[in-house]
Design a protein around this motif. Structure first.
Motif, PDB file in Angstrom:
ATOM      1  N   LEU A 186       6.919   7.491   5.564  1.00 42.13           N
ATOM      2  CA  LEU A 186       7.570   6.231   5.870  1.00 42.13           C
ATOM      3  C   LEU A 186       7.176   5.777   7.272  1.00 42.13           C
ATOM      4  O   LEU A 186       6.810   6.594   8.119  1.00 42.13           O
ATOM      5  N   VAL A 187       7.276   4.480   7.522  1.00 48.72           N
ATOM      6  CA  VAL A 187       6.903   3.938   8.827  1.00 48.72           C
ATOM      7  C   VAL A 187       7.629   4.681   9.950  1.00 48.72           C
ATOM      8  O   VAL A 187       7.026   5.045  10.964  1.00 48.72           O
ATOM      9  N   GLU A 188       8.914   4.928   9.776  1.00 46.10           N
ATOM     10  CA  GLU A 188       9.696   5.555  10.841  1.00 46.10           C
ATOM     11  C   GLU A 188       9.255   6.981  11.145  1.00 46.10           C
ATOM     12  O   GLU A 188       9.550   7.498  12.237  1.00 46.10           O
ATOM     13  N   THR A 218       5.827   8.118  10.483  1.00 49.13           N
ATOM     14  CA  THR A 218       4.368   8.236  10.595  1.00 49.13           C
ATOM     15  C   THR A 218       3.977   8.618  12.016  1.00 49.13           C
ATOM     16  O   THR A 218       4.410   7.984  12.984  1.00 49.13           O
ATOM     17  N   PHE A 262      -1.792   8.096  11.607  1.00 51.28           N
ATOM     18  CA  PHE A 262      -2.291   6.728  11.709  1.00 51.28           C
ATOM     19  C   PHE A 262      -3.764   6.727  12.108  1.00 51.28           C
ATOM     20  O   PHE A 262      -4.581   6.017  11.508  1.00 51.28           O
ATOM     21  N   SER A 293       3.413  -3.347  -2.257  1.00 48.98           N
ATOM     22  CA  SER A 293       3.874  -2.352  -1.286  1.00 48.98           C
ATOM     23  C   SER A 293       4.713  -1.272  -1.949  1.00 48.98           C
ATOM     24  O   SER A 293       5.682  -1.578  -2.654  1.00 48.98           O
ATOM     25  N   SER A 297       2.133   2.857   4.199  1.00 50.18           N
ATOM     26  CA  SER A 297       1.803   1.761   5.117  1.00 50.18           C
ATOM     27  C   SER A 297       0.522   1.994   5.903  1.00 50.18           C
ATOM     28  O   SER A 297      -0.323   1.091   6.004  1.00 50.18           O
ATOM     29  N   ALA A 298       0.348   3.183   6.484  1.00 51.01           N
ATOM     30  CA  ALA A 298      -0.828   3.431   7.330  1.00 51.01           C
ATOM     31  C   ALA A 298      -2.116   3.310   6.520  1.00 51.01           C
ATOM     32  O   ALA A 298      -3.106   2.726   6.981  1.00 51.01           O
TER      33      ALA A 298
END
Length: 250
Positions: free
Chosen positions: A101-103, A105, A110, A149, A154-155
């Motif tokens: 998840l973004v939180e 990563t 990345f 999505s 996300s990365a």
């Protein structure tokens, strides 16, 4: 003399099917592998059984400098074999995935996605342009995840979105050489990619439920599209994103 395609990540999964599909069309293959020489040799043997020439060289997509070395090996081989370093098709396929998840990563995750899916593709292509024949083709592999999505990707998806922009710039800048550049965006495919999670029965069932054709994709759903884009029939397709997903999330 046969035309030649250079494919990154051709020893397994989508890349393997691309290599075989092109070989069936009478195209010689040069492909990269990361470390598994036995798998690379299996693909070489399969291509030679189809009557085409094949050779593989190592390439580590996490280090963009490796791309220059790979192109140098490929063009040296072509010079020795054909007295010319030039080739006809470049397929940027090599890649891996990460899930977070973004939180959560990390910068390391990345950076790996950026190196593998964006930086190495950009500079590999730059290195190859000198040797790409007039009316050549560039095919970059994106992902359905650049359109829809799914949490945790996300990365990876960001870099694939950037590749789609890069491809349009290639189409514009290389038009004077009659070189086309297009992107193929596979949907969920049951390969070993990202740990082979799409092969899991429960996940495959979920994917089938959100795909118009009612199943998860297979590697051989993609190779034929690459072969088509390398054919004369596709000469007027340029700067396009072609999603090959069976109608996933339409």
């Amino acid at each position: 003399m046969s035309k030649t395609a250079i494919i990154t990540g051709g020893s397994r999964g989508l890349g393997r099917d691309m290599a075989l599909s092109l070989a069936k069309k009478g195209i010689d293959i040069i492909f990269s592998y990361h470390s598994n020489t036995s798998k690379a040799q299996e693909v070489i043997d399969e291509i030679k059984q189809l009557g085409q020439d094949a050779i593989a060289f190592p390439f580590d997509a996490n280090h963009h400098e490796s791309g220059a070395a790979f192109i140098k090996s490929a063009t040296a081989y072509l010079t020795k074999k054909h007295s010319s370093p030039n080739f006809d098709y470049l397929i940027n396929n090599a890649g891996t995935g990460t899930f977070n998840l973004v939180e959560n990563t990390t910068e390391s995750q990345f950076n790996e996605m950026m190196n593998v899916h964006l930086k190495s593709v950009y500079f590999m292509t730059q290195e190859a342009l000198t040797y790409l024949n007039t009316k050549g083709r560039i095919i970059n592999i994106s992902s359905g995840l650049a359109r829809f999505s799914l949490p945790g990707m996300s990365a990876y998806a960001i870099m694939k979105g950037a590749i789609e922009v890069f491809t349009r710039y290639l189409a514009k800048e290389l038009g004077s050489r009659q070189i086309t550049a297009n992107t193929i965006a596979p949907g969920a495919i049951a390969t070993d990619f990202a740990g082979g999670s799409n092969k899991d029965a429960d996940k495959a069932k979920m994917i089938a439920s959100i795909t118009a054709l009612g199943r998860v994709g297979e590697a051989n759903d993609i190779g034929g599209v690459v072969a088509f884009l390398c054919s004369d029939d596709a000469s007027w397709i340029n700067g396009q994103r072609i999603e090959v997903s069976g109608g996933m999330l339409v």
